[in-house]
Design an enzyme around this catalytic site. Structure first.
Site, PDB file in Angstrom:
ATOM      1  N   TYR A 127       0.857  -1.203  -0.044  1.00  9.26           N
ATOM      2  CA  TYR A 127       0.065   0.125   0.036  1.00  9.26           C
ATOM      3  C   TYR A 127       0.947   1.296  -0.040  1.00  9.26           C
ATOM      4  O   TYR A 127       0.661   2.210  -0.935  1.00  9.26           O
ATOM      5  CB  TYR A 127      -0.836  -0.339   1.242  1.00  9.26           C
ATOM      6  CG  TYR A 127      -1.900   1.212   1.229  1.00  9.26           C
ATOM      7  CD1 TYR A 127      -3.121   1.303   0.921  1.00  9.26           C
ATOM      8  CD2 TYR A 127      -1.533   2.282   2.256  1.00  9.26           C
ATOM      9  CE1 TYR A 127      -3.804   2.499   0.849  1.00  9.26           C
ATOM     10  CE2 TYR A 127      -2.105   3.333   2.652  1.00  9.26           C
ATOM     11  CZ  TYR A 127      -3.434   3.409   1.875  1.00  9.26           C
ATOM     12  OH  TYR A 127      -4.309   4.491   2.082  1.00  9.26           O
ATOM     13  N   LYS A 131       1.380   4.217  -2.889  1.00 11.23           N
ATOM     14  CA  LYS A 131       1.151   5.545  -2.776  1.00 11.23           C
ATOM     15  C   LYS A 131       2.370   6.399  -2.862  1.00 11.23           C
ATOM     16  O   LYS A 131       2.529   7.466  -3.405  1.00 11.23           O
ATOM     17  CB  LYS A 131       0.902   5.914  -1.292  1.00 11.23           C
ATOM     18  CG  LYS A 131      -0.567   5.229  -0.926  1.00 11.23           C
ATOM     19  CD  LYS A 131      -1.724   5.970  -1.748  1.00 11.23           C
ATOM     20  CE  LYS A 131      -2.989   5.579  -1.081  1.00 11.23           C
ATOM     21  NZ  LYS A 131      -4.042   5.910  -1.938  1.00 11.23           N
TER      22      LYS A 131
HETATM   23  N1  NAP Z   1      -9.071   4.822   4.845  1.00 12.12           N
HETATM   24  C1  NAP Z   1      -8.064   5.452   5.552  1.00 12.12           C
HETATM   25  O1  NAP Z   1      -7.938   5.336   6.706  1.00 12.12           O
HETATM   26  C2  NAP Z   1      -7.134   6.236   4.603  1.00 12.12           C
HETATM   27  C3  NAP Z   1      -5.899   6.862   5.364  1.00 12.12           C
HETATM   28  C4  NAP Z   1      -4.896   7.492   4.514  1.00 12.12           C
HETATM   29  C5  NAP Z   1      -5.104   7.830   2.969  1.00 12.12           C
HETATM   30  N2  NAP Z   1      -6.171   7.050   2.521  1.00 12.12           N
HETATM   31  C6  NAP Z   1      -6.169   7.581   1.111  1.00 12.12           C
HETATM   32  O2  NAP Z   1      -7.201   8.345   0.809  1.00 12.12           O
HETATM   33  C7  NAP Z   1      -7.735   8.338  -0.343  1.00 12.12           C
HETATM   34  C8  NAP Z   1      -9.443   8.539  -0.243  1.00 12.12           C
HETATM   35  O3  NAP Z   1      -9.922   7.582   0.769  1.00 12.12           O
HETATM   36  P1  NAP Z   1     -11.669   7.287   0.968  1.00 12.12           P
HETATM   37  O4  NAP Z   1     -11.613   6.662   2.482  1.00 12.12           O
HETATM   38  O5  NAP Z   1     -12.137   8.682   0.889  1.00 12.12           O
HETATM   39  O6  NAP Z   1     -11.803   6.515  -0.206  1.00 12.12           O
HETATM   40  P2  NAP Z   1     -13.195   5.762  -0.328  1.00 12.12           P
HETATM   41  O7  NAP Z   1     -14.250   6.172   0.413  1.00 12.12           O
HETATM   42  O8  NAP Z   1     -12.935   4.190  -0.346  1.00 12.12           O
HETATM   43  O9  NAP Z   1     -13.643   6.322  -1.822  1.00 12.12           O
HETATM   44  C9  NAP Z   1     -12.875   5.754  -2.972  1.00 12.12           C
HETATM   45  C10 NAP Z   1     -13.365   6.658  -4.192  1.00 12.12           C
HETATM   46  O10 NAP Z   1     -12.651   5.930  -5.253  1.00 12.12           O
HETATM   47  C11 NAP Z   1     -13.669   5.515  -6.316  1.00 12.12           C
HETATM   48  N3  NAP Z   1     -13.138   4.029  -7.052  1.00 12.12           N
HETATM   49  C12 NAP Z   1     -12.816   3.074  -6.165  1.00 12.12           C
HETATM   50  N4  NAP Z   1     -12.381   1.919  -6.921  1.00 12.12           N
HETATM   51  C13 NAP Z   1     -12.747   2.515  -8.353  1.00 12.12           C
HETATM   52  C14 NAP Z   1     -12.660   1.926  -9.833  1.00 12.12           C
HETATM   53  N5  NAP Z   1     -12.305   0.844 -10.012  1.00 12.12           N
HETATM   54  N6  NAP Z   1     -12.947   2.923 -10.623  1.00 12.12           N
HETATM   55  C15 NAP Z   1     -13.268   4.161 -10.434  1.00 12.12           C
HETATM   56  N7  NAP Z   1     -13.344   4.667  -9.296  1.00 12.12           N
HETATM   57  C16 NAP Z   1     -13.229   3.773  -8.111  1.00 12.12           C
HETATM   58  C17 NAP Z   1     -14.722   5.204  -5.340  1.00 12.12           C
HETATM   59  O11 NAP Z   1     -15.960   4.909  -6.409  1.00 12.12           O
HETATM   60  P3  NAP Z   1     -17.110   4.176  -6.067  1.00 12.12           P
HETATM   61  O12 NAP Z   1     -17.967   4.758  -5.008  1.00 12.12           O
HETATM   62  O13 NAP Z   1     -17.812   3.823  -7.418  1.00 12.12           O
HETATM   63  O14 NAP Z   1     -16.521   2.795  -5.467  1.00 12.12           O
HETATM   64  C18 NAP Z   1     -14.822   6.163  -4.594  1.00 12.12           C
HETATM   65  O15 NAP Z   1     -15.345   7.389  -5.249  1.00 12.12           O
HETATM   66  C19 NAP Z   1      -7.643   6.746  -0.873  1.00 12.12           C
HETATM   67  O16 NAP Z   1      -6.536   7.009  -1.908  1.00 12.12           O
HETATM   68  C20 NAP Z   1      -6.862   6.244   0.245  1.00 12.12           C
HETATM   69  O17 NAP Z   1      -6.012   5.186   0.124  1.00 12.12           O
HETATM   70  C21 NAP Z   1      -7.099   6.262   3.313  1.00 12.12           C
END
Ligand code: NAP
Length: 224
Positions: A127, A131
């Protein structure tokens, strides 16, 4: 609104993406906010927003959507959802890189992306490695303003259930109070704060590559 700026958001249906849309609408900085999504999302947003359902494997086919002032990328998946490393890399590396190239070709002034704490191409964790790789590739694209946000664990109301994150988020209420001194940068952060920091950054005229670690995101929004 005092200008004619336009924005494009990728990942608008996600946790940060949806907070970002709400924040951008409230701040009234854009006359139009385009959302590109793979499936339609319930459009409860204002008429400032226009959604476009696209095939993300064919982003190149929509260059006109990238002819905006600022491009925000909040895309991301998990290994559990993606099932394979290749599928994960597609969402977290290939789509953002393609989007940044199109943003640059379209003349966007700013590209803003959510990466993650620990992003590092040399990491032994897949992961963090992906990134790190996406950050490194974006830096080679000569975007006039590249803004990378590196939050720690995200807090907020998620539509889907993620057990690990849910447990970590529960513990973070207490943990955040004892994470002081050198541990402070690792505190969990609310998705609303990341969204607000992105909006604030987009309104600035900062150029070049800017990296915002989680603690800096907290500080940016606490000053507002
Ligand atoms: N979760 C954590 O604690 C955390 C911590 C640090 C950083 N991050 C990073 O922050 C960023 C945003 O996180 P988040 O939690 O807001 O993400 P999220 O809620 O999982 O949303 C991800 C977005 O990406 C889209 N997506 C996923 N797979 C796709 C595909 N195959 N084709 C097109 N669109 C796709 C989703 O669309 P759909 O609704 O259509 O699936 C959704 O709009 C990510 O890069 C994540 O790695 C997360």
């Amino acid at each position: 609104m005092n200008n004619k700026k336009t924005a494009l958001v990728l990942g608008a249906s996600g946790l940060i993406g949806s907070e970002l849309i709400t924040t951008l609408i409230q701040r009234d900085h854009y006359e139009k906010i385009h959302l590109i999504v793979r499936k339609p999302i319930e459009n409860h947003y204002s008429s400032v927003c226009e959604q476009h359902v696209v095939d993300f494997d064919m982003l190149k086919a929509y260059p006109e959507l990238f002819q905006v002032t600022d491009v925000f990328c909040c895309l991301g998946t998990t290994i559990k959802k993606a099932k394979t490393k290749e599928a994960f890399r597609k969402v977290d590396y290939e789509y953002p890189v393609e989007a940044a190239k199109l943003a640059s070709q379209g003349g966007a002034e700013k590209f803003l992306i959510v990466s993650a704490m620990g992003a590092d191409s040399n990491s032994r964790f897949f992961y963090n490695q992906v990134k790190g790789d996406v950050e490194e590739t974006l830096k080679t694209l000569n975007l006039s303003s590249l803004n990378i946000f590196r939050p720690s664990l995200l807090l907020g109301e998620r539509k889907e259930f993620r057990l690990g994150e849910k447990m970590a988020a529960k513990a973070s209420g207490f943990l955040n109070t004892i994470m002081v001194g050198p541990l402070r940068p690792y505190r969990a952060i609310h998705a609303k704060k990341v969204a607000l920091a992105m909006a604030i950054e987009a309104e600035s005229d900062k150029k070049g590559v800017n990296i915002y670690p989680s603690l800096e995101i907290e500080q940016m929004v606490s000053q507002k």
